[in-house]
Design an enzyme around this catalytic site. Sequence first.
Site, PDB file in Angstrom:
ATOM      1  CD  GLU A   1     -26.349  19.431 -11.411  1.00 29.70           C
ATOM      2  OE1 GLU A   1     -26.431  20.374 -12.227  1.00 29.70           O
ATOM      3  OE2 GLU A   1     -26.864  19.460 -10.294  1.00 29.70           O
TER       4      GLU A   1
ATOM      5  CG  HIS B   1     -29.601  22.173 -11.754  1.00 33.21           C
ATOM      6  ND1 HIS B   1     -28.261  22.249 -11.493  1.00 33.21           N
ATOM      7  CD2 HIS B   1     -30.137  23.299 -11.216  1.00 33.21           C
ATOM      8  CE1 HIS B   1     -27.992  23.364 -10.824  1.00 33.21           C
ATOM      9  NE2 HIS B   1     -29.122  24.018 -10.657  1.00 33.21           N
TER      10      HIS B   1
ATOM     11  NE  ARG C   1     -24.878  24.943  -7.504  1.00 29.89           N
ATOM     12  CZ  ARG C   1     -25.980  25.524  -7.978  1.00 29.89           C
ATOM     13  NH1 ARG C   1     -27.156  24.982  -7.742  1.00 29.89           N
ATOM     14  NH2 ARG C   1     -25.900  26.622  -8.695  1.00 29.89           N
TER      15      ARG C   1
END
Length: 619
Positions: free
Chosen positions: A335, A354, A306
């Site tokens: 994000e 991601h 993360r």
Amino acid sequence: MSTSRALLSSPHGGAGPTFTRARARLAAPSIPFARCGALRARTAILSSPAATVPVTSSEPKRRISRSVSDSAPRAKPAVLVAEKLGEAGLDVLRQFADVECAYGMSPAELLAKVAQFDALVVRSGTKVTREVLEAGRGRLRVVGRAGVGIDNVDLQAATEAGCLVVNAPTANTVAAAEHGIALLACMARNVSQADAALKAGKWQRAKYVGVSLVGKTLAIMGFGKVGSEVARRAKGLGMHVIAHDPYAPADKARAIGAELVSFEEAIAKADFISLHMPLTPATSKVFNDESFGKMKTGVRIINVARGGVIDEDALVRALDSGKVAQAALDVFTVEPPAKDSKLVLHENVTVTPHLGASTVEAQEGVAIEIAEAVGGALRGELAATAVNAPMVPAEVLSELAPYVSLAEKLGRLAVQLVAGESGIKGVKVVYTSARDPDDLDTRLLRAMVTKGIVEPVSSTFVNLVNADYTAKQRGLRIAEERVSHDNAAAEAPLESIQVRLSHVQSKFAGAISDGGDIVVVGRVKYGVPHLTVVGPYEVDVSLEGNLILCRQIDQPGMIGKVGNILGQRNVNVSFMSVGRTSRGKQAIMAIGVDEEPDKKTLEKIGAIPAVEEFVFLEL
Ligand SMILES: NC(=O)c1ccc[n+]([C@@H]2O[C@H](COP(=O)([O-])OP(=O)(O)OC[C@H]3O[C@@H](n4cnc5c(N)ncnc54)[C@H](O)[C@@H]3O)[C@@H](O)[C@H]2O)c1
Ligand SMILES: O=C(O)[C@H](O)COP(=O)(O)O
């Protein structure tokens, strides 16, 4: 017969010392869960939520929560899928639910929609905030996170709302580990930079000389599912692997050939550091100026966990100074990151949007895993991947099922015996059992007593998810006591359950024990919950339908008189039992009735000269 007593817990309904085994299971963050479906059993403890009112309101209300055992036919549940989910998972969801896929909603759109759904399925891109959970209150029962990280779900708010959160923790492990290895190799050999340069017409062989992996020390921070898979693969590349994880078992690490070390040692010794811990308050920005300062100059960092575990500004400073030679990042604090993010645009940084879980195989697996978990949760099963509820193994659930019902009914009876103005504070639940204390997991039973006490006098919905929280909120102190019973039938988990309300007045004096508390005791007979003690009186009445309790002077003909009155008004008596202290003195008649007698019928019973008091109780 001999008995011994042991206090299980006292404060605010929290788990007590006897639950060491069960609590260890809950507390350890790194326990690998079995594939969902493996540890499930049907129970009625997850029903629809409703709003909250205080426990001290005077009149018992009708039951408002649904349970899976209710017989009325129900419409299909509605499931909102807020982010792209694999088709295979959608197919599973469609087998039991009306499914709406609404990808790319704004937060406002989600807020406006969520109250129309029983379940919400998200990935990491949707923030399931307190506001969302509040908006869904009254209907939303399950949040399914199609993936591992649940840092985008407000777990506390979900728990308060009695909303079960389930995730899909296993299906993307290998994908994430493979992506970590891909980034490691890519970064070490400047693959993305060289690729971009060549596509821009630059043939720069001297500029993109890389570093070798073999013989280098890799520190894995977080030795859970992904971390350990990265370790396995890194060993295959000839790397020396060390790991830091305060909760990981050393033998698991040893078996893979990794050495568990302290945080300080890991970051000081590593040539490469790969991050695999969850984002929690303890791990937030744990990689910062101070920790970068303790690393080897020229260290390389990979993050597929993360973004928030790194202080991104500090990383930019460390990259600029050369302390950190390179970083490879799949995840970011925000994000998508800003288009002008210094970190993303840094020439020594390799980035992916991601993509850790984004393989065809992982997405199909995650979709099926979460669809099954959501389905199970909506059916009232306790999914093995429940994040905010205790995991109760299937065999324990099925064994305890009749006692779960008994616990709820005793709580329900006890609270209806309280006189209107008394607020309940002290509740004691006494379990009599021949079992070893460690073999009796009473969390479910405690939750059901709380449910029974709170729901009849409020519109609060209580289930295993929010029972302890609800008790605490209302200042209900639920103490538990275990009484060992030598001659109890050893194969039954429990001999009896007693619910005792202290410091309250009762609307039915006959329910007050010698100690001044309202006391009801029950046991399971032939699989059916029975009431066996009210105050000082022994009775035996099956806890089905509703119940009338009458206190009278013991004399012949009372059963006939009451039975006649009920019969004339077409109220079917399912069970009747009389308990007395001694012949000719006071007695209690417990009458189970299928229908609810009207006011006139009850008044007629009250008017029988020998009847001193009576109360009608809904079960
Ligand atoms: N990039 C992606 O697409 C992707 C894919 C899968 C998982 N993830 C993320 O990777 C991380 C790991 O996932 P997982 O499935 O291995 O989870 P996991 O729960 O199996 O492993 C996490 C490990 O971190 C450990 N840990 C907790 N606090 C720690 C601390 N302070 N220091 C060191 N270790 C600590 C835990 O004990 C546990 O062993 C999660 O953050 C998850 O969200 C990202
Ligand atoms: O925690 C996870 O499972 C990963 O970060 C994957 O997230 P995603 O479902 O948004 O790809």
